[in-house]
Design an enzyme around this catalytic site. Structure first.
Site, PDB file in Angstrom:
ATOM      1  N   HIS A  60      12.696  55.638 -89.148  1.00 56.78           N
ATOM      2  CA  HIS A  60      12.953  56.230 -87.432  1.00 56.78           C
ATOM      3  C   HIS A  60      13.174  54.830 -86.768  1.00 56.78           C
ATOM      4  O   HIS A  60      12.365  53.957 -87.341  1.00 56.78           O
ATOM      5  CB  HIS A  60      11.708  57.104 -86.331  1.00 56.78           C
ATOM      6  CG  HIS A  60      11.007  58.093 -87.323  1.00 56.78           C
ATOM      7  ND1 HIS A  60      10.146  59.184 -86.853  1.00 56.78           N
ATOM      8  CD2 HIS A  60      12.469  59.121 -87.756  1.00 56.78           C
ATOM      9  CE1 HIS A  60      10.250  60.039 -88.164  1.00 56.78           C
ATOM     10  NE2 HIS A  60      12.004  59.888 -88.088  1.00 56.78           N
ATOM     11  N   TYR A 129      -0.724  53.849 -85.404  1.00 57.15           N
ATOM     12  CA  TYR A 129       0.505  53.449 -84.555  1.00 57.15           C
ATOM     13  C   TYR A 129       0.246  52.852 -83.006  1.00 57.15           C
ATOM     14  O   TYR A 129      -0.198  53.415 -82.256  1.00 57.15           O
ATOM     15  CB  TYR A 129       2.081  54.748 -84.302  1.00 57.15           C
ATOM     16  CG  TYR A 129       2.251  55.120 -85.224  1.00 57.15           C
ATOM     17  CD1 TYR A 129       3.522  54.937 -86.350  1.00 57.15           C
ATOM     18  CD2 TYR A 129       1.550  55.878 -84.996  1.00 57.15           C
ATOM     19  CE1 TYR A 129       3.628  55.434 -87.072  1.00 57.15           C
ATOM     20  CE2 TYR A 129       2.206  57.428 -86.436  1.00 57.15           C
ATOM     21  CZ  TYR A 129       3.185  56.731 -86.940  1.00 57.15           C
ATOM     22  OH  TYR A 129       3.320  57.318 -88.323  1.00 57.15           O
TER      23      TYR A 129
END
Length: 182
Positions: A60, A129
């Site tokens: 991604h 993240y």
């Protein structure tokens, strides 16, 4: 905390020093002053994923201004992979992988313009993240995790992939689009 450059231009690996004793351990997973010294600033959101062993999430990225990420594995271990998708970069198209786990607590700085993905290596893996922009689905980019041109060497058999990731386009198609963009 040590900071090491990686093989892809702009990627940094932050390596903390866990303090271990009979209680367990304590470690600082990020230090803003050290981050600022290396130009790593301005993160707006934290996210976490939990994956079963063999699961692949990725590859991604974000179009437009891209997004920077700090990525670490808080539980278990993952095989983390980056692809440089910045046409003007000296490392454009380079693939690099890292082991992130709950033993070393390494944190990977992913600059804007890279594709990112990982495979869970343990029964469960929690990946955290820290992201510098709000998510805009209109800017999502994706390339198949098993794209022949990228030839990513996933270390374990693939057990789960999302429908979105299984239906992602090729690196050749994305590369062509990126190279034509202003």
């Amino acid at each position: 905390m040590r900071v090491e450059p990686a093989g892809i231009d702009g990627v940094l690996l932050f390596l903390p020093t866990p303090h271990r004793d009979d209680r367990g351990l304590f470690t600082r997973t990020f230090d803003e002053a050290i981050g600022e010294k290396h130009g790593v600033t301005g993160f707006l959101q934290d996210s976490q994923s939990r994956s079963r062993q063999g699961t692949i999430r990725g590859m991604h990225g974000r179009g437009g201004r891209g997004e920077a990420k700090l990525v670490r594995c808080a539980r278990g271990a993952v095989h983390d992979v980056l692809v440089d998708a910045r046409p003007d970069s000296p490392t454009f198209g380079r693939v690099e992988s890292f082991r992130l786990d709950d033993e070393t607590f390494a944190t990977l700085y992913v600059p804007p313009g890279l594709l990112h993905g990982f495979q869970a290596l343990t029964e469960q893996a929690d990946v955290c993240y820290r992201i510098d922009r709000e998510h805009d689905p209109a800017e999502d980019l994706a390339v198949r995790y098993d794209d022949a041109e990228l030839a990513i060497a996933w270390p374990q058999p693939v057990t789960v992939v999302s429908a979105r990731d299984a239906g992602a386009g090729s690196w050749a198609a994305l590369k062509s689009t990126l190279e034509r963009s202003p």
